[in-house]
Design a protein around this motif. Sequence first.
Motif, short mmCIF file in Angstrom:
data_model
loop_
_atom_site.label_atom_id
_atom_site.label_comp_id
_atom_site.label_asym_id
_atom_site.label_seq_id
_atom_site.Cartn_x
_atom_site.Cartn_y
_atom_site.Cartn_z
N ARG A 140 0.83 -1.20 0.00
CA ARG A 140 0.00 0.00 0.00
C ARG A 140 0.87 1.26 0.00
NH1 ARG A 140 -5.36 -1.17 0.69
NH2 ARG A 140 -5.80 1.01 1.17
N TYR A 141 2.04 1.19 0.62
CA TYR A 141 2.96 2.33 0.58
C TYR A 141 3.41 2.59 -0.86
CZ TYR A 141 7.16 5.16 1.32
OH TYR A 141 8.11 6.16 1.27
N SER A 144 0.48 4.18 -2.67
CA SER A 144 0.18 5.55 -2.24
C SER A 144 1.24 6.55 -2.70
CB SER A 144 0.05 5.61 -0.72
OG SER A 144 -0.98 4.77 -0.26
N ASN A 145 2.48 6.09 -2.88
CA ASN A 145 3.57 6.98 -3.24
C ASN A 145 3.95 6.90 -4.71
OD1 ASN A 145 4.82 8.27 -0.56
ND2 ASN A 145 4.09 6.21 -0.09
#
Length: 204
Positions: A140-141, A144-145
């Motif tokens: 998810r990181y 998201s980035n």
Amino acid sequence: MRDSGASDRRRLEGLARLSGFSDGVFAIAITLLILNIELPDSTASATVGMHRVLEEWPDFLSYVISFLVIGNYWIVHHSIFEDVRRYDRGLLWLNIIYLMFIAFIPFSTSLIGDFPGGFPVMVYAGTLTLTGVVLSILWRYAWSNDLLDDAVDGERMHDVTLSILTPSVVFAGSVLIATVSARLAMYSWFLLFFADSIRKRLVG
């Protein structure tokens, strides 16, 4: 003027080093698992010897489960990094933390054979629970980035997240069961063979 070709080459080399380092940790961890299975003491009777081997069933069960789980985590990790196109320091550290849990699995596996009981089972199941949680955070990181391929959409992000966390749900449940019965908690790990298909039916 910045050379975009050189920048792309460095980026690809960095991703290759990241994947290579990760593969090395997986290979060592999965190899160390077999060292947790100790041969029983030699006996005069072949029948008694077989009985002693069967008494080592917690070691064999934890070995099989750990081998398959680490293999599954490698497959998911490999799949994730096929979609990673860029990386930053945050992703590198999350990957290090994830590999830290992978490297800890052989030790937590050995606890079950050396010290049978509820607490070692809770440590083992807790380790595998957290391993999946960290991997889902990493995934998810990256999403998201904006570190993933542009083709990765929200549906794939959601599906991969559920796939990662499904084993964690089983292991987290076994932590609770282990407070009552360590043996029953270990039996509950057989749900891993059906958990993914059950999840797909429930989610639709």
